[in-house]
Scaffold this motif. Structure first.
Motif, PDB file in Angstrom:
ATOM      1  N   GLN A   6       0.825  -1.201   0.000  1.00  0.00           N
ATOM      2  CA  GLN A   6       0.000   0.000   0.000  1.00  0.00           C
ATOM      3  C   GLN A   6       0.867   1.262   0.000  1.00  0.00           C
ATOM      4  OE1 GLN A   6      -2.993   0.436  -0.882  1.00  0.00           O
ATOM      5  NE2 GLN A   6      -4.385   0.526   0.856  1.00  0.00           N
ATOM      6  N   SER A   7       2.185   1.102   0.062  1.00  0.00           N
ATOM      7  CA  SER A   7       3.210   2.163   0.054  1.00  0.00           C
ATOM      8  C   SER A   7       3.306   2.928   1.368  1.00  0.00           C
ATOM      9  CB  SER A   7       3.053   3.124  -1.138  1.00  0.00           C
ATOM     10  OG  SER A   7       1.986   4.029  -1.031  1.00  0.00           O
ATOM     11  N   PHE A   8       2.968   2.284   2.491  1.00  0.00           N
ATOM     12  CA  PHE A   8       3.254   2.857   3.800  1.00  0.00           C
ATOM     13  C   PHE A   8       4.731   2.648   4.118  1.00  0.00           C
ATOM     14  CE2 PHE A   8      -1.331   2.617   4.526  1.00  0.00           C
ATOM     15  CZ  PHE A   8      -1.559   3.765   5.286  1.00  0.00           C
ATOM     16  N   PRO A   9       5.426   3.681   4.584  1.00  0.00           N
ATOM     17  CA  PRO A   9       6.838   3.516   4.924  1.00  0.00           C
ATOM     18  C   PRO A   9       7.028   2.573   6.105  1.00  0.00           C
ATOM     19  CG  PRO A   9       6.042   5.655   5.658  1.00  0.00           C
ATOM     20  CD  PRO A   9       4.960   5.060   4.819  1.00  0.00           C
ATOM     21  N   ASP A  10       8.220   1.997   6.206  1.00  0.00           N
ATOM     22  CA  ASP A  10       8.494   0.997   7.236  1.00  0.00           C
ATOM     23  C   ASP A  10       8.425   1.566   8.649  1.00  0.00           C
ATOM     24  OD1 ASP A  10       8.871  -0.699   5.139  1.00  0.00           O
ATOM     25  OD2 ASP A  10      11.046  -0.859   5.350  1.00  0.00           O
ATOM     26  N   SER A  11       8.637   2.855   8.793  1.00  0.00           N
ATOM     27  CA  SER A  11       8.584   3.472  10.117  1.00  0.00           C
ATOM     28  C   SER A  11       7.160   3.741  10.579  1.00  0.00           C
ATOM     29  CB  SER A  11       9.366   4.790  10.117  1.00  0.00           C
ATOM     30  OG  SER A  11       8.825   5.683   9.156  1.00  0.00           O
ATOM     31  N   PHE A  12       6.177   3.543   9.709  1.00  0.00           N
ATOM     32  CA  PHE A  12       4.783   3.817  10.070  1.00  0.00           C
ATOM     33  C   PHE A  12       4.291   2.740  11.032  1.00  0.00           C
ATOM     34  CE2 PHE A  12       0.254   4.402   9.707  1.00  0.00           C
ATOM     35  CZ  PHE A  12       0.113   5.769   9.478  1.00  0.00           C
ATOM     36  N   ARG A  13       3.702   3.171  12.132  1.00  0.00           N
ATOM     37  CA  ARG A  13       3.238   2.251  13.166  1.00  0.00           C
ATOM     38  C   ARG A  13       1.711   2.150  13.160  1.00  0.00           C
ATOM     39  NH1 ARG A  13       5.932   5.192  18.105  1.00  0.00           N
ATOM     40  NH2 ARG A  13       5.481   6.963  16.750  1.00  0.00           N
ATOM     41  N   PHE A  14       1.220   0.943  13.410  1.00  0.00           N
ATOM     42  CA  PHE A  14      -0.223   0.701  13.429  1.00  0.00           C
ATOM     43  C   PHE A  14      -0.670   0.330  14.839  1.00  0.00           C
ATOM     44  CE2 PHE A  14       1.184  -0.189   9.130  1.00  0.00           C
ATOM     45  CZ  PHE A  14       0.289   0.553   8.382  1.00  0.00           C
ATOM     46  N   ALA A  15      -1.661   1.053  15.344  1.00  0.00           N
ATOM     47  CA  ALA A  15      -2.249   0.729  16.633  1.00  0.00           C
ATOM     48  C   ALA A  15      -3.134  -0.508  16.477  1.00  0.00           C
ATOM     49  CB  ALA A  15      -3.065   1.907  17.147  1.00  0.00           C
ATOM     50  N   GLY A  16      -3.349  -1.206  17.582  1.00  0.00           N
ATOM     51  CA  GLY A  16      -4.232  -2.361  17.551  1.00  0.00           C
ATOM     52  C   GLY A  16      -3.523  -3.639  17.159  1.00  0.00           C
ATOM     53  N   ALA A  17      -4.279  -4.731  17.166  1.00  0.00           N
ATOM     54  CA  ALA A  17      -3.748  -6.046  16.832  1.00  0.00           C
ATOM     55  C   ALA A  17      -3.807  -6.277  15.318  1.00  0.00           C
ATOM     56  CB  ALA A  17      -4.522  -7.117  17.591  1.00  0.00           C
ATOM     57  N   MET A  18      -3.505  -7.503  14.911  1.00  0.00           N
ATOM     58  CA  MET A  18      -3.343  -7.831  13.497  1.00  0.00           C
ATOM     59  C   MET A  18      -4.571  -7.486  12.657  1.00  0.00           C
ATOM     60  SD  MET A  18      -2.461 -11.549  11.786  1.00  0.00           S
ATOM     61  CE  MET A  18      -3.933 -12.318  12.458  1.00  0.00           C
ATOM     62  N   ASN A  19      -5.750  -7.920  13.078  1.00  0.00           N
ATOM     63  CA  ASN A  19      -6.942  -7.692  12.264  1.00  0.00           C
ATOM     64  C   ASN A  19      -7.206  -6.206  12.056  1.00  0.00           C
ATOM     65  OD1 ASN A  19      -7.189 -10.437  12.278  1.00  0.00           O
ATOM     66  ND2 ASN A  19      -9.031 -10.520  13.534  1.00  0.00           N
ATOM     67  N   ALA A  20      -7.042  -5.417  13.122  1.00  0.00           N
ATOM     68  CA  ALA A  20      -7.265  -3.976  13.022  1.00  0.00           C
ATOM     69  C   ALA A  20      -6.252  -3.337  12.086  1.00  0.00           C
ATOM     70  CB  ALA A  20      -7.191  -3.339  14.409  1.00  0.00           C
ATOM     71  N   ALA A  21      -5.007  -3.793  12.136  1.00  0.00           N
ATOM     72  CA  ALA A  21      -3.970  -3.238  11.260  1.00  0.00           C
ATOM     73  C   ALA A  21      -4.276  -3.532   9.797  1.00  0.00           C
ATOM     74  CB  ALA A  21      -2.608  -3.796  11.646  1.00  0.00           C
ATOM     75  N   PHE A  22      -4.670  -4.774   9.495  1.00  0.00           N
ATOM     76  CA  PHE A  22      -5.030  -5.115   8.118  1.00  0.00           C
ATOM     77  C   PHE A  22      -6.192  -4.249   7.631  1.00  0.00           C
ATOM     78  CE2 PHE A  22      -3.048  -9.496   8.552  1.00  0.00           C
ATOM     79  CZ  PHE A  22      -2.141  -9.323   7.515  1.00  0.00           C
ATOM     80  N   ARG A  23      -7.186  -4.045   8.491  1.00  0.00           N
ATOM     81  CA  ARG A  23      -8.348  -3.241   8.099  1.00  0.00           C
ATOM     82  C   ARG A  23      -7.939  -1.800   7.794  1.00  0.00           C
ATOM     83  NH1 ARG A  23     -10.914  -3.795  12.382  1.00  0.00           N
ATOM     84  NH2 ARG A  23     -10.674  -1.718  13.302  1.00  0.00           N
ATOM     85  N   GLN A  24      -7.075  -1.242   8.626  1.00  0.00           N
ATOM     86  CA  GLN A  24      -6.615   0.131   8.407  1.00  0.00           C
ATOM     87  C   GLN A  24      -5.867   0.265   7.086  1.00  0.00           C
ATOM     88  OE1 GLN A  24      -4.672   1.899  12.042  1.00  0.00           O
ATOM     89  NE2 GLN A  24      -5.351  -0.029  12.961  1.00  0.00           N
ATOM     90  N   ILE A  25      -5.019  -0.698   6.807  1.00  0.00           N
ATOM     91  CA  ILE A  25      -4.231  -0.661   5.566  1.00  0.00           C
ATOM     92  C   ILE A  25      -5.150  -0.764   4.350  1.00  0.00           C
ATOM     93  CG2 ILE A  25      -2.506  -1.911   4.206  1.00  0.00           C
ATOM     94  CD1 ILE A  25      -1.273  -2.753   6.967  1.00  0.00           C
ATOM     95  N   GLY A  26      -6.090  -1.718   4.403  1.00  0.00           N
ATOM     96  CA  GLY A  26      -6.992  -1.907   3.267  1.00  0.00           C
ATOM     97  C   GLY A  26      -7.900  -0.718   3.016  1.00  0.00           C
ATOM     98  N   ASN A  27      -8.213   0.049   4.054  1.00  0.00           N
ATOM     99  CA  ASN A  27      -9.075   1.227   3.921  1.00  0.00           C
ATOM    100  C   ASN A  27      -8.332   2.467   3.433  1.00  0.00           C
ATOM    101  OD1 ASN A  27     -11.734   0.470   4.556  1.00  0.00           O
ATOM    102  ND2 ASN A  27     -11.329   0.491   6.749  1.00  0.00           N
ATOM    103  N   ALA A  28      -7.014   2.440   3.499  1.00  0.00           N
ATOM    104  CA  ALA A  28      -6.224   3.658   3.303  1.00  0.00           C
ATOM    105  C   ALA A  28      -6.050   4.042   1.838  1.00  0.00           C
ATOM    106  CB  ALA A  28      -4.849   3.488   3.944  1.00  0.00           C
ATOM    107  N   VAL A  29      -5.803   5.330   1.615  1.00  0.00           N
ATOM    108  CA  VAL A  29      -5.315   5.812   0.327  1.00  0.00           C
ATOM    109  C   VAL A  29      -3.822   5.494   0.270  1.00  0.00           C
ATOM    110  CG1 VAL A  29      -4.904   7.855  -1.109  1.00  0.00           C
ATOM    111  CG2 VAL A  29      -6.990   7.693   0.278  1.00  0.00           C
ATOM    112  N   PRO A  30      -3.321   4.872  -0.802  1.00  0.00           N
ATOM    113  CA  PRO A  30      -1.877   4.623  -0.882  1.00  0.00           C
ATOM    114  C   PRO A  30      -1.101   5.941  -0.779  1.00  0.00           C
ATOM    115  CG  PRO A  30      -3.035   3.399  -2.578  1.00  0.00           C
ATOM    116  CD  PRO A  30      -4.038   4.326  -1.963  1.00  0.00           C
ATOM    117  N   PRO A  31      -0.186   6.057   0.172  1.00  0.00           N
ATOM    118  CA  PRO A  31       0.527   7.325   0.348  1.00  0.00           C
ATOM    119  C   PRO A  31       1.194   7.848  -0.926  1.00  0.00           C
ATOM    120  CG  PRO A  31       0.882   5.930   2.253  1.00  0.00           C
ATOM    121  CD  PRO A  31       0.125   5.101   1.265  1.00  0.00           C
ATOM    122  N   LEU A  32       1.773   6.971  -1.737  1.00  0.00           N
ATOM    123  CA  LEU A  32       2.421   7.449  -2.964  1.00  0.00           C
ATOM    124  C   LEU A  32       1.407   8.039  -3.947  1.00  0.00           C
ATOM    125  CD1 LEU A  32       5.237   4.911  -3.953  1.00  0.00           C
ATOM    126  CD2 LEU A  32       5.482   7.333  -3.381  1.00  0.00           C
TER     127      LEU A  32
END
Length: 502
Positions: free
Chosen positions: A442-468
């Motif tokens: 999704q083009s999130f940089p490696d330093s980007f941190r996600f709150a919550g557990a695995m399922n919440a992190a996947f949901r946030q990534i899938g909902n996001a606008v690709p940063p690039l």
């Protein structure tokens, strides 16, 4: 002649004087579009996000305008119940709300607009018109109220292409009509992330508006990479475009890649330097204890790809890190060997066949006295330990194994429930993708941190606008805002009082 608020003209003069644009983002999620805007030089002054975990992620990665407003900055908010004047006050912005924000952006919820979301709403609510009655489908009207209160000089809206056909209604055209009445030039188009350096074929609609006083229409970024979209994406694009009016529409022709551009970033280029993960089958207890925040060292990899370098050193988020977080994956023992034997680009019917082969091989390895009778309860029970229960005729796209030589397919919020749509190509790892791998795609940089557990992190990534992709849109918009205006007669009006949304 247009009667435009004087405050917008003052904001444009400020931008031409070299000051950074200031943004308020609605439905910000964890911050994909914000990352792009920030990298383009836009100051992130305020945001609104309903989901508390996504809001927490946003606060982990972006600083508030005032250090003493950290609690208010991290607070989850409902854009309907909130209003911009109160938000500004809570995060420490003084004065009239219309003085603060130059850009208003929103990745409005897509569940009621996306075809897959509509089907789910119909099923859950037992109502064929459920998607039309979903409150999220009306948030664009609330967005327009924020425009009236904030008086930005530019706007960005992102959504799925299906918003062009909301029960036969082209929602972007309606939004454009309202914005034109408010004194904006507006255009919308479809952009695919793979054309902008994202290792993912993700088709999205973008609507951009700029102040009428500039005298020209907003523009869209030109592709930086060449990509050939699979037939399914081309078909979906064609279906969406059928709902653009033949005459008088505000649709901007889709930007085309010119000859000579580098090819789209592939899955292998994007992920090969990330850690090899085998704990899910070798030592599952370790995987069960691992948190999304745990850091693992990078894998040894010769000739680091330029995309990987960018993900390690994103502008403004390039703190020195020796490894990355998010190396958690689902533990699904039944399917590990099926994952390993699947071919790249294989889908569920292929996986179903592979699983049957594994089952038959196991039966052949049993002694005659151990073999259960065909179709007996014991036989069915044993089969269920190898073969998934879904009908391959009904769920052809339920599984997919990444093709390392191509960009990924679209990541969705549904990954928060299962990640079989993105199976790692490496047979030795026999698994679905990790949180960090999804973030890379999704083009999130490696330093980007996600709150919550695995399922919440996947949901946030899938909902996001690709940063690039957000960066490409934001850079183009910033250039438009400081272009020399095309002469046009305007009449300015003064806003009588601080606007506040009811």
């Amino acid at each position: 002649m247009k009667r435009l608020p004087e405050v917008r003209l003052q904001k444009l003069e400020r931008l031409r004087g070299g000051h950074a644009p200031r943004a308020l983002e609605l439905c910000s999620g964890c911050g994909g579009l914000s990352l792009g805007m920030e990298a383009a030089g836009i100051e992130l002054l305020a945001h609104v996000e309903f989901d508390s975990t996504a809001a927490a992620s946003y606060a982990l990665n972006f600083r508030p305008p005032h250090e003493d407003s950290a609690e208010a900055w991290a607070r989850a908010r409902d854009m309907v119940a909130s209003d911009p004047a109160t938000i500004a006050e809570e995060i420490g912005l003084k004065g009239k709300v219309e003085d603060h924000f130059d850009i208003l952006a929103a990745g409005l919820p897509c569940q009621a607009f996306a075809r897959i979301g509509r089907s789910k709403l119909r099923s859950v609510r037992k109502d064929e018109e459920a998607f039309k009655n979903d409150p999220r489908a009306q948030l664009y009207q609330r967005f327009l109220q924020y425009v009236e209160a904030v008086q930005p000089v530019a706007l960005i809206i992102e959504n799925v292409p299906d918003i062009l056909n909301f029960g036969g209604h082209n929602v972007p055209e309606e939004i454009c009509e309202h914005l034109e009445e408010m004194g904006y030039r507006v255009r919308y188009t479809l952009l695919n992330a793979a054309y902008y350096g994202v290792p993912q074929m993700r088709e999205r609609l973008f609507l951009v508006a700029i102040d009428e006083s500039l005298g020209f229409d907003p523009s869209f970024p030109q592709p930086t990479h060449a990509a050939k979209l699979p037939s399914g994406y081309e078909s979906a694009r064609s279906t969406a475009l059928k709902h653009v009016p033949a005459e008088g529409s505000r649709f901007h022709p889709i930007p085309q890649a010119v000859p000579g551009l580098p090819p789209a970033v592939t899955v292998k280029q994007a992920l090969s330097d990330l850690p090899v993960i085998t704990e899910h089958f070798a030592e599952p207890a370790i995987m069960r204890r691992r948190k999304t925040s745990d850091v693992l060292p990078y894998a040894a990899y010769d000739g680091l790809e330029s995309y990987a370098k960018l993900m390690r050193h994103w502008l403004g988020h390039d703190r020195v890190i020796l490894g990355t977080s998010g190396h958690v994956v689902r533990i699904t023992p039944r399917d590990f060997e099926t994952f390993a034997r699947m071919k790249s680009n294989g889908e569920y019917p292929h996986a179903f066949k592979v699983a049957h082969e594994l089952f038959e091989e196991h039966l052949s390895s049993l002694a005659a006295s151990e073999k259960p009778r065909n179709n007996s309860a014991a036989w069915k029970s044993l089969r269920a330990t190898f073969v998934p229960p879904y009908d391959p005729g009904k769920f052809p796209n339920k599984w997919w194994k990444l093709d390392p030589k191509m960009p990924s397919r679209t990541l969705t919020a549904h990954m928060g429930k299962d990640t079989y749509s993105h199976i790692h190509w490496d047979a030795t790892q026999k698994r679905t993708i990790s949180v960090r791998e999804a973030a890379r795609l999704q083009s999130f940089p490696d330093s980007f941190r996600f709150a919550g557990a695995m399922n919440a992190a996947f949901r946030q990534i899938g909902n996001a606008v690709p940063p690039l992709l957000g960066l490409a849109i934001a850079e183009r918009l910033c250039k438009d805002l400081v272009r020399k205006p095309v002469a046009a007669p305007v009449v300015t009006i003064k806003l009588e009082a601080t606007a506040k949304v009811a």
